[in-house]
Scaffold this motif. Structure first.
Motif, short mmCIF file in Angstrom:
data_model
loop_
_atom_site.label_atom_id
_atom_site.label_comp_id
_atom_site.label_asym_id
_atom_site.label_seq_id
_atom_site.Cartn_x
_atom_site.Cartn_y
_atom_site.Cartn_z
N ASP A 65 0.87 -1.17 0.00
CA ASP A 65 0.00 0.00 0.00
C ASP A 65 0.91 1.22 0.00
N LEU A 66 0.90 1.98 -1.09
CA LEU A 66 1.85 3.10 -1.19
C LEU A 66 1.50 4.24 -0.25
N MET A 67 0.35 4.14 0.41
CA MET A 67 0.04 5.18 1.40
C MET A 67 0.99 5.12 2.58
N PHE A 68 1.45 3.92 2.90
CA PHE A 68 2.42 3.86 4.01
C PHE A 68 3.71 3.15 3.65
N HIS A 69 3.82 2.67 2.42
CA HIS A 69 5.07 1.96 2.08
C HIS A 69 5.97 2.89 1.26
N PRO A 70 7.03 3.43 1.86
CA PRO A 70 7.93 4.29 1.08
C PRO A 70 8.54 3.49 -0.08
N LEU A 71 8.68 4.14 -1.24
CA LEU A 71 9.14 3.41 -2.43
C LEU A 71 10.53 2.81 -2.25
N LYS A 72 11.37 3.53 -1.52
CA LYS A 72 12.72 3.00 -1.30
C LYS A 72 12.68 1.68 -0.52
N HIS A 73 11.86 1.68 0.52
CA HIS A 73 11.70 0.45 1.31
C HIS A 73 11.09 -0.65 0.46
N LEU A 74 10.13 -0.27 -0.39
CA LEU A 74 9.45 -1.26 -1.22
C LEU A 74 10.45 -1.94 -2.17
N GLY A 75 11.33 -1.12 -2.77
CA GLY A 75 12.35 -1.67 -3.67
C GLY A 75 13.24 -2.66 -2.92
N TYR A 76 13.63 -2.26 -1.72
CA TYR A 76 14.50 -3.12 -0.90
C TYR A 76 13.78 -4.42 -0.55
N LYS A 77 12.52 -4.27 -0.14
CA LYS A 77 11.76 -5.45 0.31
C LYS A 77 11.52 -6.42 -0.84
#
Ligand code: ADP
Ligand code: MG
Length: 349
Positions: A65-77
């Motif tokens: 959910d991009l409302m709380f998932h920062p894109l940088k963290h998402l890429g890492y995850k």
């Protein structure tokens, strides 16, 4: 190929039922295909070495959910979660490919953030981004990552292979990522209703981090090698230990007895579960996305791991095929039902 005449709902099969239904008409023709569908990664033989390959998709609104998932963290995850399946084969990850579907909602700067996270993960796990694909998407951000890794034939570890009385070991702690998600969703609701209120994430920084920025246990694969342990079976914990137990048990033809008091649970996970009126042990068993490793070892290897706080023996394999028993702190014993993250089930997205 398929002989269905009536409409069948996907929910009637569930995710795993669908995979086995679709895959049963595909048999491997190449000698180099050592292992196809059914484990955490496929295995291809290249000369004297084995290559593990696995692919995973991450879809906005389903997996994040991009409302709380920062894109940088998402890429890492996304990198960590994909690499985790390579680790699950006892392989060392080496490369990834990244396919993305983007809408014009995203700016260059946003995509750079996403890739900065992926770059950090590539640095951390010592892997190379070697290709991918870019297309447009009308349904939000879509990511598909493929990871590769290498493993010597003698060290290859499958879901199959657990023997009766082998010890069941899990790394790290359990249930944190799931409880972190509950906290994030609660704060999102508060934010929507009261946009001026600051989210309260600090009390639960560890579990929120477990949700937003997963880690693959590449370190554990290296450690197992140093300790000269080859697990008898292994998989990663993406859907929750309860569900993964079924996979290990079914593939190996054993049952498992596990002990509630042994489950490794971080104090923040316990506090959050209690705050939500949930049972911490149930969260540890059923919460997904921890990306820890769950594996079995021979009893004689116990001395090699017993002093490492990162490894917890939570039970053992039994000859009661397909029976998975939880022995509670109160001294009761009951059968675990799989409640992992099954896509297409009626209460899931
Ligand atoms: P994991 O959770 O470890 O990523 P999955 O449950 O997604 O594993 O997949 C289990 C097995 O099924 C893997 O071998 C995977 O490659 C295979 N698989 C999943 N979806 C498909 C599909 N649509 N077609 C063919 N194989 C699939
Ligand atoms: Mg897996």
């Amino acid at each position: 190929m398929f002989e269905n005449t009536e409409r069948t709902e996907l929910s009637a099969l569930g995710e795993f039922g669908l995979i086995s239904h679709l895959s049963k008409h595909f048999t491997s023709k190449n000698e180099s295909t050592v292992l196809g569908i059914g484990d955490d990664a496929a295995i291809v033989k290249l000369g004297n070495e084995m290559m593990a390959i696995s692919t995973d998709s991450y879809i906005e609104g389903v997996h994040f959910d991009l409302m709380f998932h920062p894109l940088k963290h998402l890429g890492y995850k996304a990198v960590a979660a994909t690499v985790s399946d390579i680790c699950a084969m006892n392989a060392i990850p080496t490369q990834i490919l990244v396919a993305i579907g983007l809408s014009n909602r995203f700016s260059l700067e946003a995509v750079e953030e996403l890739y900065e996270g992926m770059r950090l993960a590539c640095e951390k796990y010592n892997i190379d981004l070697i290709g991918g694909d870019t297309s447009s998407s009308r349904s939000g951000l879509v990511l598909n990552l493929t990871a590769m890794g290498r493993v010597e034939e003698s060290k290859l570890t499958l879901r199959k292979g657990a023997q009766v009385n082998d010890l069941l070991v899990v790394t790290g702690d359990l249930g944190g990522a799931y409880m972190g998600l509950q906290i994030l969703e609660r704060e999102k609701k508060v934010f929507i209703e009261h946009p001026k209120m600051q989210p309260d994430l600090e009390t639960y920084d560890y579990i929120v981090g477990r949700q937003l920025k997963a880690e693959a246990r590449v370190d554990v694969i290296q450690l197992l090698d140093d300790l000269k342990i080859i697990p008898t079976s292994m998989m990663d914990v993406s859907d929750g230990v309860a569900s993964e137990l079924f996979h290990l048990g079914q593939a190996s033809g054993v049952g498992f007895d596990i002990y509630e008091e042994k489950l490794p649970i971080d104090p923040q996970t316990i506090d959050a579960a209690l705050e939500f009126d949930l049972n911490p042990s149930i969260m540890a068993l059923n919460g997904g996305e921890d990306y820890e490793l769950l594996f079995t070892i021979k009893q004689e290897d116990f001395d090699k791991i017993k002093n490492n706080p990162d490894f917890t023996v939570i039970g053992h394999a039994t000859d009661m095929v397909n029976i998975y028993r939880l022995n509670t702190k109160a001294g009761n014993s009951f059968e675990i039902k799989a409640q992992g993250w099954e896509h297409f089930s009626s209460d899931n997205k």
